[in-house]
Scaffold this motif. Structure first.
Motif, PDB file in Angstrom:
ATOM      1  N   GLU A 162      74.365  33.917  21.733  1.00  0.00           N
ATOM      2  CA  GLU A 162      74.106  35.344  22.014  1.00  0.00           C
ATOM      3  C   GLU A 162      73.391  35.977  20.843  1.00  0.00           C
ATOM      4  O   GLU A 162      73.870  35.876  19.694  1.00  0.00           O
ATOM      5  N   LEU A 163      72.319  36.676  21.132  1.00  0.00           N
ATOM      6  CA  LEU A 163      71.573  37.327  20.051  1.00  0.00           C
ATOM      7  C   LEU A 163      72.466  38.316  19.289  1.00  0.00           C
ATOM      8  O   LEU A 163      72.392  38.437  18.071  1.00  0.00           O
ATOM      9  N   GLY A 164      73.325  38.999  20.028  1.00  0.00           N
ATOM     10  CA  GLY A 164      74.205  39.999  19.415  1.00  0.00           C
ATOM     11  C   GLY A 164      75.176  39.398  18.394  1.00  0.00           C
ATOM     12  O   GLY A 164      75.752  40.125  17.584  1.00  0.00           O
ATOM     13  N   GLN A 165      75.354  38.077  18.432  1.00  0.00           N
ATOM     14  CA  GLN A 165      76.259  37.398  17.496  1.00  0.00           C
ATOM     15  C   GLN A 165      75.494  36.746  16.343  1.00  0.00           C
ATOM     16  O   GLN A 165      76.092  36.067  15.515  1.00  0.00           O
ATOM     17  N   ALA A 166      74.194  36.932  16.321  1.00  0.00           N
ATOM     18  CA  ALA A 166      73.379  36.170  15.360  1.00  0.00           C
ATOM     19  C   ALA A 166      73.193  36.907  14.034  1.00  0.00           C
ATOM     20  O   ALA A 166      72.868  38.096  13.991  1.00  0.00           O
ATOM     21  N   LEU A 167      73.427  36.157  12.957  1.00  0.00           N
ATOM     22  CA  LEU A 167      73.135  36.653  11.607  1.00  0.00           C
ATOM     23  C   LEU A 167      71.694  36.221  11.297  1.00  0.00           C
ATOM     24  O   LEU A 167      71.392  35.026  11.290  1.00  0.00           O
ATOM     25  N   VAL A 168      70.828  37.186  11.068  1.00  0.00           N
ATOM     26  CA  VAL A 168      69.390  36.900  10.998  1.00  0.00           C
ATOM     27  C   VAL A 168      68.860  37.206   9.602  1.00  0.00           C
ATOM     28  O   VAL A 168      68.987  38.331   9.109  1.00  0.00           O
ATOM     29  N   ALA A 169      68.258  36.197   8.975  1.00  0.00           N
ATOM     30  CA  ALA A 169      67.633  36.408   7.661  1.00  0.00           C
ATOM     31  C   ALA A 169      66.169  36.788   7.860  1.00  0.00           C
ATOM     32  O   ALA A 169      65.536  36.385   8.834  1.00  0.00           O
ATOM     33  N   THR A 170      65.664  37.548   6.918  1.00  0.00           N
ATOM     34  CA  THR A 170      64.243  37.897   6.951  1.00  0.00           C
ATOM     35  C   THR A 170      63.761  38.165   5.533  1.00  0.00           C
ATOM     36  O   THR A 170      64.518  38.031   4.567  1.00  0.00           O
ATOM     37  N   GLY A 171      62.499  38.475   5.408  1.00  0.00           N
ATOM     38  CA  GLY A 171      61.951  38.807   4.095  1.00  0.00           C
ATOM     39  C   GLY A 171      60.840  39.834   4.250  1.00  0.00           C
ATOM     40  O   GLY A 171      60.418  40.134   5.377  1.00  0.00           O
ATOM     41  N   PHE A 172      60.401  40.371   3.132  1.00  0.00           N
ATOM     42  CA  PHE A 172      59.375  41.411   3.149  1.00  0.00           C
ATOM     43  C   PHE A 172      58.193  40.975   2.293  1.00  0.00           C
ATOM     44  O   PHE A 172      58.356  40.254   1.305  1.00  0.00           O
ATOM     45  N   GLY A 173      57.018  41.466   2.659  1.00  0.00           N
ATOM     46  CA  GLY A 173      55.833  41.204   1.842  1.00  0.00           C
ATOM     47  C   GLY A 173      55.866  42.063   0.584  1.00  0.00           C
ATOM     48  O   GLY A 173      56.842  42.774   0.319  1.00  0.00           O
ATOM     49  N   ALA A 192      70.679  45.133  17.513  1.00  0.00           N
ATOM     50  CA  ALA A 192      70.702  44.058  18.522  1.00  0.00           C
ATOM     51  C   ALA A 192      71.299  42.749  17.996  1.00  0.00           C
ATOM     52  O   ALA A 192      71.420  41.789  18.747  1.00  0.00           O
ATOM     53  N   VAL A 193      71.622  42.690  16.689  1.00  0.00           N
ATOM     54  CA  VAL A 193      72.104  41.426  16.111  1.00  0.00           C
ATOM     55  C   VAL A 193      73.411  41.675  15.341  1.00  0.00           C
ATOM     56  O   VAL A 193      73.808  42.825  15.144  1.00  0.00           O
ATOM     57  N   ARG A 194      74.041  40.570  14.893  1.00  0.00           N
ATOM     58  CA  ARG A 194      75.286  40.733  14.127  1.00  0.00           C
ATOM     59  C   ARG A 194      75.015  41.471  12.824  1.00  0.00           C
ATOM     60  O   ARG A 194      75.688  42.414  12.437  1.00  0.00           O
ATOM     61  N   ASP A 195      73.969  40.997  12.101  1.00  0.00           N
ATOM     62  CA  ASP A 195      73.589  41.648  10.843  1.00  0.00           C
ATOM     63  C   ASP A 195      72.315  40.980  10.330  1.00  0.00           C
ATOM     64  O   ASP A 195      71.855  39.976  10.884  1.00  0.00           O
ATOM     65  N   ILE A 196      71.804  41.546   9.264  1.00  0.00           N
ATOM     66  CA  ILE A 196      70.564  41.066   8.643  1.00  0.00           C
ATOM     67  C   ILE A 196      70.884  40.613   7.223  1.00  0.00           C
ATOM     68  O   ILE A 196      71.730  41.198   6.556  1.00  0.00           O
ATOM     69  N   ARG A 197      70.182  39.584   6.742  1.00  0.00           N
ATOM     70  CA  ARG A 197      70.275  39.172   5.340  1.00  0.00           C
ATOM     71  C   ARG A 197      68.872  39.061   4.753  1.00  0.00           C
ATOM     72  O   ARG A 197      67.949  38.613   5.411  1.00  0.00           O
ATOM     73  N   ARG A 198      68.747  39.452   3.463  1.00  0.00           N
ATOM     74  CA  ARG A 198      67.476  39.305   2.767  1.00  0.00           C
ATOM     75  C   ARG A 198      67.804  38.679   1.411  1.00  0.00           C
ATOM     76  O   ARG A 198      68.317  39.343   0.512  1.00  0.00           O
ATOM     77  N   PHE A 199      67.543  37.371   1.296  1.00  0.00           N
ATOM     78  CA  PHE A 199      67.922  36.648   0.077  1.00  0.00           C
ATOM     79  C   PHE A 199      66.790  36.548  -0.938  1.00  0.00           C
ATOM     80  O   PHE A 199      67.031  36.363  -2.119  1.00  0.00           O
ATOM     81  N   GLY A 200      65.534  36.565  -0.485  1.00  0.00           N
ATOM     82  CA  GLY A 200      64.429  36.559  -1.440  1.00  0.00           C
ATOM     83  C   GLY A 200      63.702  35.239  -1.622  1.00  0.00           C
ATOM     84  O   GLY A 200      62.891  35.113  -2.544  1.00  0.00           O
ATOM     85  N   SER A 201      63.972  34.254  -0.776  1.00  0.00           N
ATOM     86  CA  SER A 201      63.201  33.005  -0.823  1.00  0.00           C
ATOM     87  C   SER A 201      63.074  32.473   0.599  1.00  0.00           C
ATOM     88  O   SER A 201      64.065  32.069   1.215  1.00  0.00           O
ATOM     89  N   ALA A 202      61.845  32.477   1.100  1.00  0.00           N
ATOM     90  CA  ALA A 202      61.616  32.033   2.478  1.00  0.00           C
ATOM     91  C   ALA A 202      62.027  30.577   2.660  1.00  0.00           C
ATOM     92  O   ALA A 202      62.630  30.206   3.673  1.00  0.00           O
ATOM     93  N   ALA A 203      61.714  29.749   1.664  1.00  0.00           N
ATOM     94  CA  ALA A 203      62.032  28.316   1.767  1.00  0.00           C
ATOM     95  C   ALA A 203      63.545  28.132   1.904  1.00  0.00           C
ATOM     96  O   ALA A 203      64.025  27.365   2.746  1.00  0.00           O
ATOM     97  N   LEU A 204      64.314  28.872   1.092  1.00  0.00           N
ATOM     98  CA  LEU A 204      65.770  28.746   1.158  1.00  0.00           C
ATOM     99  C   LEU A 204      66.333  29.389   2.421  1.00  0.00           C
ATOM    100  O   LEU A 204      67.311  28.901   2.992  1.00  0.00           O
ATOM    101  N   ASP A 205      65.719  30.480   2.888  1.00  0.00           N
ATOM    102  CA  ASP A 205      66.171  31.091   4.151  1.00  0.00           C
ATOM    103  C   ASP A 205      66.111  30.060   5.271  1.00  0.00           C
ATOM    104  O   ASP A 205      67.034  29.951   6.084  1.00  0.00           O
TER     105      ASP A 205
END
Ligand code: IPD
Ligand code: CA
Length: 278
Positions: A162-173, A192-205
């Motif tokens: 379910e999308l509503g249960q998904a923890l979604v990582a992203t990043g910014f330019g 629409a999602v469980r929550d968002i994470r922004r860790f700062g490395s696309a490769a690690l995401d």
């Protein structure tokens, strides 16, 4: 006994040999970057904007890997974040794709979420990749068709449905106009999602998604060196890794999601114009 016939570059044995070398170089590179940090060699310059930095270590790591490849595999090509494309043999079928430090801002601030990312492409297809977190020593590897591994152990993505249960990582330019657009996309996505994470490395995401520590990841504006190795790790761990409308991942969008939620997340991102803006 006849003479040994060399394996063609496209054979699985060659791919695993290439991965072995990639792992060795990524470990040495991460060690170099870590030692420069311990010695407080963090001289910085800026690239596209005042917040897009390149440290002395980014440059040193890329030079180090470039010199090693020139010595060990002089016919290959290398695409690196800092120096761009280096031509090797004209007919070279092997290209190395390097992000010397992905998560440069984390590296600069001493946050343990930066990585050396090294992928190997044969005849235009990424066949092997390694992402090494230089802050923690964790290492992800993948060979096309042979699964994804974290520190030698097989990994799989989450089974969220379910999308509503998904923890979604992203990043910014780095460009302010792009960030303003990305903030708008987040405002639409968050409910629409469980929550968002922004860790700062696309490769690690991508690697975190590969081991189910986040469910999915998306970002607009990535370069090949940011995602080449991590996308192979994610694919081999069971994620669907695409761009827009079934296109391969690229500057418009890199979306990695478990099969059961990929289409829904994709369609919502299209609705929110995640690939648009500056
Ligand atoms: C950046 C990181 C960041 C992502 C940016 C990339 P860099 O790479 O991967 O997480 O959001 O889009 O440019 O500059 O640290 O190599
Ligand atoms: Ca990067």
């Amino acid at each position: 006994m006849g003479a040994t016939v060399p394996e063609p570059a496209g054979s699985p044995a060659r791919h695993s040999e290439l991965l072995g070398l990639a792992v060795r170089l990524a470990r040495e590179a991460a060690l170099l970057a870590s030692s420069m940090r311990s010695a407080a060699i963090t001289d910085i310059a800026t690239k596209s904007t005042r917040t897009d930095v390149v440290t002395a270590a980014d440059t040193a790591v890329e030079r180090y890997v470039g010199a090693a490849l020139r010595r060990l595999r002089p016919g290959d090509r290398l695409l690196g974040e800092e120096a761009g494309e280096r031509a090797g043999d004209l007919g070279a079928s092997v290209r190395w794709i390097l992000d010397p430090i992905d998560g440069t801002v984390n590296y600069l601030y001493g946050l343990p979420q930066w990585a050396v990312s090294l992928a190997v492409e044969v005849d235009g297809q990424v066949v092997a990749g390694v992402v090494r977190n230089g802050g923690t020593g964790q290492e992800w590897t993948a060979l096309r068709g042979a699964g994804a591994y974290r520190d030698g152990r097989p990994i799989r993505c989450s089974e969220v449905t379910e999308l509503g249960q998904a923890l979604v990582a992203t990043g910014f330019g780095y460009a302010p106009a792009r960030r303003a657009h990305q903030a708008g996309v987040l405002a639409g996505l968050l409910p629409a999602v469980r929550d968002i994470r922004r860790f700062g490395s696309a490769a690690l995401d991508l690697c975190l998604a590969a081991q189910g520590q986040v469910d999915a990841y998306f970002e607009k504006g990535l370069n090949l060196w940011d995602h080449a190795a991590g996308a192979l790790v994610a694919t081999e761990a069971g994620l669907h890794v695409t761009g827009l409308a079934g296109a391969p991942p690229g500057p418009d969008l890199v979306l990695a999601a478990p099969p059961a939620i990929h289409q829904r997340l994709h369609d919502l991102l299209v609705e929110l114009d995640a690939a648009g803006g500056a």
